[in-house]
Motif scaffolding. Sequence first.
Motif, short mmCIF file in Angstrom:
data_model
loop_
_atom_site.label_atom_id
_atom_site.label_comp_id
_atom_site.label_asym_id
_atom_site.label_seq_id
_atom_site.Cartn_x
_atom_site.Cartn_y
_atom_site.Cartn_z
N ALA A 569 41.79 42.60 38.30
CA ALA A 569 42.43 41.66 39.23
C ALA A 569 41.46 41.24 40.32
O ALA A 569 41.40 40.06 40.70
N GLY A 570 40.67 42.19 40.84
CA GLY A 570 39.69 41.86 41.87
C GLY A 570 38.65 40.88 41.40
O GLY A 570 38.23 39.99 42.15
N LYS A 571 38.19 41.01 40.14
CA LYS A 571 37.21 40.07 39.61
C LYS A 571 37.81 38.67 39.50
O LYS A 571 37.12 37.67 39.77
N ASN A 572 39.07 38.59 39.10
CA ASN A 572 39.72 37.28 39.01
C ASN A 572 39.85 36.64 40.39
O ASN A 572 39.61 35.44 40.56
N VAL A 573 40.21 37.45 41.37
CA VAL A 573 40.30 36.93 42.73
C VAL A 573 38.92 36.48 43.21
O VAL A 573 38.77 35.44 43.85
N GLY A 574 37.90 37.26 42.88
CA GLY A 574 36.54 36.91 43.27
C GLY A 574 36.05 35.62 42.66
O GLY A 574 35.15 34.98 43.19
N HIS A 575 36.63 35.22 41.52
CA HIS A 575 36.25 33.97 40.88
C HIS A 575 37.17 32.81 41.29
O HIS A 575 37.13 31.75 40.67
N GLY A 576 37.97 33.04 42.31
CA GLY A 576 38.75 31.94 42.87
C GLY A 576 40.18 31.84 42.41
O GLY A 576 40.89 30.91 42.79
N THR A 577 40.66 32.78 41.59
CA THR A 577 42.05 32.78 41.16
C THR A 577 42.88 33.54 42.19
O THR A 577 42.81 34.76 42.26
N THR A 578 43.63 32.82 42.99
CA THR A 578 44.34 33.46 44.11
C THR A 578 45.62 34.15 43.68
O THR A 578 46.05 35.11 44.32
#
Length: 828
Positions: A569-578
């Motif tokens: 989940a953190g990687k997805n957030v880091g790639h701009g997926t809020t």
Amino acid sequence: MKAPLSWILEHVDVPAGTTTEEITDRLTLTGLKLEAVESPGREITGPLVIGRVLTMKPEPQKNGKTINWCTVDVGDANGTGEPQGIVCGAHNFAPGDLVVTVLPGGVLPGGFEISARKTYGHVSAGMICSARELGLGDDHDGIIVLPEDAGKPGEDVRPVLGLDEETIELEINPDRAYALSIRGIAREVLVSVEGASGFRDPALRDTPPANPDGHPVLVEDPEGCPVFVARRVTGFDPSAPTPDHIVRRITAAGMRPISLAVDVTNYVMLETGRPIHGYDADKVQGALVVRRARPGERLTTLDGADRALDPGDLVVADDSGIIGLGGVMGGETTEMSGSTTSILVEAAHWDAVSMFRTGRRHKITSEAGKRNERGVDPTICEAAADRVVELLVEHGGAVADPGVTVVGTPPAMPTIQVAGDLAARVSGMEISAERSAECLRAVGCEVSGSGTLSVTPPPWRPDLTDAQDFSEEVIRLVGYDQVPSVLPTPPSGRGLTRAQQLRRRIGRTLAGEGYVEVVNFPFVGEADLDDLGLPADDPRRDLLRLSNPLSAEAAFMTSTLLPGLLRTAGKNVGHGTTDVAVFETATVTLPRHAGPAPILPVDRRPSDEELAALDAALPAQPLHLAVVATGDADAPGWWGGARQVGWADAVEAVRSAAAALGLEVEASAAALAPWHPGRCAELSVDGEVIGHAGEVHPVVCRAFGLPARSVAAEVDLDVLIDKAVHLRPAPSYSSYPVAKEDVALVVDTSVPAADVEAALRDGAGDLLESIRLFDVYTGDQVGEGRKSLAYALRFRASDRTLKEGEAAAARDAAVALAAERTGAVQRA
């Protein structure tokens, strides 16, 4: 392993007309997988010939560079017989030398086309080539000067340079170190290619016997170094060039030529598989001592690194201190150089496990270490050292000292009892005991017996340690392609198991709720559990350590799905997926500490007792379900603003999964890492705790790169599946009208809403169709330490329309029971 084909065929004969493709196909079928076939001249086209330099005129240029305007005799290769004018920037040749010349129309590696062009005031019609320009090495500062017997000007230079030589690259499994040598590959050609014969072992040679005149050697750790051979040569010419055929072969094998002394040791290592080390003998002080390193000792190795040694490291020392990491890398103080005239040759056998640990500990990767740590033939140390001495004498003008030092004896290979029909039973092929014995002898084993074979593996095969290893050798020589393809007949009409059906039902349910399924590696490290904030005594810190982890930072099997899911989940957030909502169903590993697992047979079905012993030794691996969500649960739009994910969403995800299984989940307040202590729920079904859900602690969110107030849940899915109602009856629906009643009850804030709901449900009786909590209020109107819970009650009968007062009576009964159990007071 890269090996020139001509070098291999020096040691084994194959039938005339056998192609490279046929050889590599057979090697692949028997376990040495072909990676590539390379030929240095494959990219070179056009006229590439021998040229003789006739004139060489230096011409200084304005840029400070001096070029040479040369005339080169290329015979009739240019069609005229006239000398060719060529500009060359190198200076390591002279008139009269034979050189490699490419004429206009030729194409060199990289698509470099040669044409007559004007440069430095001349029309240069061709090029005088260096090794790098031909793709033969990295030497770019000087062109190739050919020996006088190379041929006549104008003749094709390809045979002279070996440009048509084919080099095969093979993938060598870690347990087959013998194949990291020409000797080993030639032996594999012998047993793989039909009709191959005449194996000539490069390690089979007469060697001088050990005598007391050799360099003194003391081995203090014979288990770490069973054999140590030392030979010495004097009068070596350090300026002597490495012969072209040696340069070509070690270059083709992927190694860089350095100097004659170093190149010879590498050449013999590639040829025999035995790593060799050379010392500058004039720099060695006193006797060589093989021992373990002592605390505080250090060594500067040949790569210039200053290394702190470990007591587990095997080292070679002299009177000055440590001069090398045994079998891994030599030391800087005794390194051979351009002034070395006396060489001490070391050929020693080292314990493979020690070599592997030392290489890993110091992060050293070398060709010698790669072979030593996999296990090489301990019986050829004397032959390998003698071969090095022979080449130093032949090409370097050295004189071999009569002294020969041999310390220790090679360890004996164990004799293993192998059932003669084992290979047949394992493979399903008709392989007789005689055929098995024949195959084992072909790979170098000593075999005796008939029904049960007594097999002693050859010293170059330390990987052959039990009966199954020998059956594998037999099967691979008979041919994996001959193993019959027999598929078991599956029973019809069974389909998916109950657990599989229920697991898929949960996956579909969560996908319908907006969660995306992910699959993570089941590996964690101590740092991951620290990031979760788990206390030292948390049972989830009891982990199963991997003996050979993919990463030292994740050396354990995970006991919880949350680290991997939070990281995803953190990687997805880091790639701009809020807005992220993910779930995973996978097993976790919970050690039982029952000791090592037994090794079960493969030639028969294990007995019930053997299977039970295996199950008892294996760790528990329950199936878990975990979800993580962050961002907005409901997107904003014309219908209103966004709703952020909250702790209740994590609870509801588990409730939805449980509802798909016909189960109801009860939630109660709890405190457990990694959840926020005030927003964590303990989840249970029928009074059995199945897991936890709630808001992730802010510190944990920061550790995994997640926004604050992210939520997560993890439950034991095996428990849910075990309790699930697999085949549920279809729900019945009443066609009669519903009666609606709402109640608001005030209770202490410590009273769980689930307890109030349970009391209302029990008190309302059979007429209650549904109950839903639709509002929670805290404030001045209900008093400090109190909260108001508002429930929507829906009543309906299956056989009639409810009479006036029936719904109210059921509501009053429900409120009365809630007041009795939880102290609830109906809010006015």
